[in-house]
Structure formats: structure tokens, C-alpha cells
Design a protein around this motif. Structure first.
Motif, PDB file in Angstrom:
ATOM      1  N   GLY A  17     -36.083 -22.473  19.777  1.00  0.00           N
ATOM      2  CA  GLY A  17     -37.064 -23.470  20.170  1.00  0.00           C
ATOM      3  C   GLY A  17     -38.223 -22.900  20.966  1.00  0.00           C
ATOM      4  N   LEU A  18     -38.267 -21.597  21.161  1.00  0.00           N
ATOM      5  CA  LEU A  18     -39.346 -20.975  21.908  1.00  0.00           C
ATOM      6  C   LEU A  18     -40.509 -20.684  20.976  1.00  0.00           C
ATOM      7  N   ASN A  19     -41.723 -20.924  21.433  1.00  0.00           N
ATOM      8  CA  ASN A  19     -42.912 -20.708  20.642  1.00  0.00           C
ATOM      9  C   ASN A  19     -43.233 -19.223  20.615  1.00  0.00           C
ATOM     10  N   LYS A  20     -43.348 -18.658  19.418  1.00  0.00           N
ATOM     11  CA  LYS A  20     -43.572 -17.220  19.290  1.00  0.00           C
ATOM     12  C   LYS A  20     -44.965 -16.776  19.734  1.00  0.00           C
ATOM     13  N   ASN A  21     -45.905 -17.699  19.844  1.00  0.00           N
ATOM     14  CA  ASN A  21     -47.260 -17.325  20.219  1.00  0.00           C
ATOM     15  C   ASN A  21     -47.538 -17.513  21.703  1.00  0.00           C
ATOM     16  N   GLN A  22     -46.599 -17.994  22.443  1.00  0.00           N
ATOM     17  CA  GLN A  22     -46.786 -18.203  23.868  1.00  0.00           C
ATOM     18  C   GLN A  22     -45.995 -17.162  24.645  1.00  0.00           C
ATOM     19  N   PRO A  23     -46.559 -16.667  25.743  1.00  0.00           N
ATOM     20  CA  PRO A  23     -45.792 -15.739  26.582  1.00  0.00           C
ATOM     21  C   PRO A  23     -44.505 -16.412  27.063  1.00  0.00           C
ATOM     22  N   LEU A  24     -43.478 -15.646  27.164  1.00  0.00           N
ATOM     23  CA  LEU A  24     -42.184 -16.157  27.593  1.00  0.00           C
ATOM     24  C   LEU A  24     -42.149 -16.210  29.113  1.00  0.00           C
ATOM     25  N   SER A  25     -42.000 -17.402  29.648  1.00  0.00           N
ATOM     26  CA  SER A  25     -41.932 -17.541  31.099  1.00  0.00           C
ATOM     27  C   SER A  25     -40.533 -17.190  31.570  1.00  0.00           C
ATOM     28  N   ILE A  26     -40.418 -16.829  32.828  1.00  0.00           N
ATOM     29  CA  ILE A  26     -39.114 -16.498  33.391  1.00  0.00           C
ATOM     30  C   ILE A  26     -38.202 -17.718  33.352  1.00  0.00           C
ATOM     31  N   GLU A  27     -38.766 -18.905  33.514  1.00  0.00           N
ATOM     32  CA  GLU A  27     -37.959 -20.123  33.477  1.00  0.00           C
ATOM     33  C   GLU A  27     -37.345 -20.331  32.092  1.00  0.00           C
ATOM     34  N   LYS A  28     -38.148 -20.112  31.049  1.00  0.00           N
ATOM     35  CA  LYS A  28     -37.618 -20.263  29.693  1.00  0.00           C
ATOM     36  C   LYS A  28     -36.582 -19.193  29.390  1.00  0.00           C
ATOM     37  N   LEU A  33     -31.276 -17.620  28.129  1.00  0.00           N
ATOM     38  CA  LEU A  33     -30.489 -16.387  28.105  1.00  0.00           C
ATOM     39  C   LEU A  33     -28.999 -16.631  27.930  1.00  0.00           C
ATOM     40  N   SER A  34     -28.435 -17.464  28.765  1.00  0.00           N
ATOM     41  CA  SER A  34     -26.992 -17.675  28.683  1.00  0.00           C
ATOM     42  C   SER A  34     -26.594 -18.471  27.446  1.00  0.00           C
ATOM     43  N   HIS A  35     -27.519 -19.246  26.881  1.00  0.00           N
ATOM     44  CA  HIS A  35     -27.188 -20.052  25.705  1.00  0.00           C
ATOM     45  C   HIS A  35     -26.896 -19.205  24.468  1.00  0.00           C
ATOM     46  N   TYR A  36     -27.402 -18.001  24.439  1.00  0.00           N
ATOM     47  CA  TYR A  36     -27.093 -17.119  23.306  1.00  0.00           C
ATOM     48  C   TYR A  36     -25.599 -16.810  23.238  1.00  0.00           C
ATOM     49  N   ARG A  50     -11.243 -16.665  35.541  1.00  0.00           N
ATOM     50  CA  ARG A  50     -11.868 -17.128  36.782  1.00  0.00           C
ATOM     51  C   ARG A  50     -13.390 -17.193  36.641  1.00  0.00           C
ATOM     52  N   HIS A  51     -13.931 -16.436  35.703  1.00  0.00           N
ATOM     53  CA  HIS A  51     -15.380 -16.366  35.497  1.00  0.00           C
ATOM     54  C   HIS A  51     -15.687 -16.733  34.053  1.00  0.00           C
ATOM     55  N   LEU A  52     -16.800 -17.393  33.837  1.00  0.00           N
ATOM     56  CA  LEU A  52     -17.210 -17.766  32.483  1.00  0.00           C
ATOM     57  C   LEU A  52     -17.628 -16.522  31.701  1.00  0.00           C
ATOM     58  N   ILE A  53     -17.224 -16.491  30.441  1.00  0.00           N
ATOM     59  CA  ILE A  53     -17.543 -15.337  29.594  1.00  0.00           C
ATOM     60  C   ILE A  53     -19.051 -15.118  29.513  1.00  0.00           C
ATOM     61  N   LYS A  54     -19.827 -16.199  29.392  1.00  0.00           N
ATOM     62  CA  LYS A  54     -21.274 -16.017  29.276  1.00  0.00           C
ATOM     63  C   LYS A  54     -21.881 -15.513  30.582  1.00  0.00           C
ATOM     64  N   ASP A  55     -21.324 -15.885  31.730  1.00  0.00           N
ATOM     65  CA  ASP A  55     -21.811 -15.343  33.003  1.00  0.00           C
ATOM     66  C   ASP A  55     -21.579 -13.837  33.064  1.00  0.00           C
ATOM     67  N   ILE A  56     -20.407 -13.412  32.630  1.00  0.00           N
ATOM     68  CA  ILE A  56     -20.066 -11.985  32.632  1.00  0.00           C
ATOM     69  C   ILE A  56     -21.009 -11.208  31.725  1.00  0.00           C
ATOM     70  N   ILE A  57     -21.248 -11.738  30.541  1.00  0.00           N
ATOM     71  CA  ILE A  57     -22.111 -11.053  29.574  1.00  0.00           C
ATOM     72  C   ILE A  57     -23.550 -10.973  30.080  1.00  0.00           C
ATOM     73  N   LEU A  85     -29.274 -15.424  40.301  1.00  0.00           N
ATOM     74  CA  LEU A  85     -28.400 -15.703  39.161  1.00  0.00           C
ATOM     75  C   LEU A  85     -27.858 -17.135  39.201  1.00  0.00           C
ATOM     76  N   LYS A  86     -27.652 -17.668  40.401  1.00  0.00           N
ATOM     77  CA  LYS A  86     -27.155 -19.042  40.536  1.00  0.00           C
ATOM     78  C   LYS A  86     -28.143 -20.068  39.990  1.00  0.00           C
ATOM     79  N   GLU A  87     -29.392 -19.684  39.839  1.00  0.00           N
ATOM     80  CA  GLU A  87     -30.400 -20.606  39.306  1.00  0.00           C
ATOM     81  C   GLU A  87     -30.156 -20.938  37.834  1.00  0.00           C
ATOM     82  N   PHE A  88     -29.476 -20.055  37.092  1.00  0.00           N
ATOM     83  CA  PHE A  88     -29.288 -20.303  35.672  1.00  0.00           C
ATOM     84  C   PHE A  88     -27.892 -19.978  35.152  1.00  0.00           C
TER      85      PHE A  88
END
Length: 135
Positions: A17-28, A33-36, A50-57, A85-88
Motif C-alpha cells: 500500500g506504499l506509494n512508489k513515487n513518494q519518499p518513505l517516511s519513518i512512520e510508514k 516493517l513488522s507487518h512483513y 515470551r517474545h513475539l516472533i516478528k519482534d525478534i526478527i 522500538l516500543k513505538e512500533f
């Protein structure tokens, strides 16, 4: 010459869903990132999760990008960047220890993981080109 053609930029969106012509912001980047890694199968038994697999990756990837070289660097990176890291990431039990990174990566199914890394890398790659070469 006040008349002329206005530049037209085609827009295309990736599967994320990210626009290829727009710079990627840190928020996006943080938000996507973790959704991949949402559907990466967790090879651990339930009692040891004890830890989520996606957090570890994600911590492992960010540590490596930042120049980390090994399992202890992954833990140290996580500890030093924990507030950010707690932000996302969820981090329900804080930052995983180095032995947790070892156990998880020894058991991850390589083909699935490579596919996810390639998808993420492609998204970051085109975002970087968009930012680097647009004038």
C-alpha cells in the motif's frame, strides 16, 4: 512561455500500500516493517514464547542494518533502542536475550523467511531510489 505541459507523475502502489513515487517516511516504515513478518510460522513450542516472533526478527534486521555483528549485538541494539522500538513493536516481555535470537534463527524455515526478507527489501529499495533520484 507561460504555457506548456505540466509534468505528470504516474503513481503506483505496492502490495504493502506504499506509494512508489513518494519518499518513505519513518512512520510508514515503522508501521509496515513488522507487518512483513506477521505470518512467519513460529518454530518454538508455546511454553517458550515470551517474545513475539516478528519482534525478534525486526530487531535482528535493524541491528544488522545498523552494523551489528552477531547475537549479542542484536540484544544490545534492542536494549539501546528500546524506547524507539516500543513505538512500533509490541515487546510484551522487553528485549529478547541473545540466546533467544540464536534459538529462533536456528529453527526458522529458511525459504519462508527469505521470501519475507526479499519483499521487505524490495519495498525499502524502491523507496530509497525514489528518495535518492527524485529532483
Amino acid at each position: 512561455m507561460d504555457k506548456g505541459f505540466a509534468p505528470i507523475q504516474a503513481t503506483s502502489k505496492s502490495k504493502s500500500g506504499l506509494n512508489k513515487n513518494q519518499p518513505l517516511s519513518i512512520e510508514k516504515l515503522q508501521g509496515s516493517l513488522s507487518h512483513y513478518f506477521d505470518d512467519v510460522p513460529d518454530p518454538r513450542v508455546n511454553r517458550t514464547k515470551r517474545h513475539l516472533i516478528k519482534d525478534i526478527i525486526v530487531i535482528a534486521i535493524l541491528s544488522t542494518i545498523a552494523g551489528g555483528d552477531g547475537w549479542e549485538d542484536m540484544e544490545n541494539y534492542g536494549l539501546s533502542k528500546q524506547e524507539w522500538l516500543k513505538e512500533f513493536l509490541e515487546l510484551p516481555n522487553g528485549i529478547p536475550r541473545d540466546d533467544t535470537f540464536i534459538r529462533v534463527f536456528e529453527k526458522l524455515e529458511e525459504r519462508n523467511f527469505r521470501t519475507k526478507i526479499n519483499l521487505m527489501g524490495s519495498a525499502i529499495n524502491w523507496a530509497g531510489y525514489s528518495r535518492s533520484y527524485s529532483h
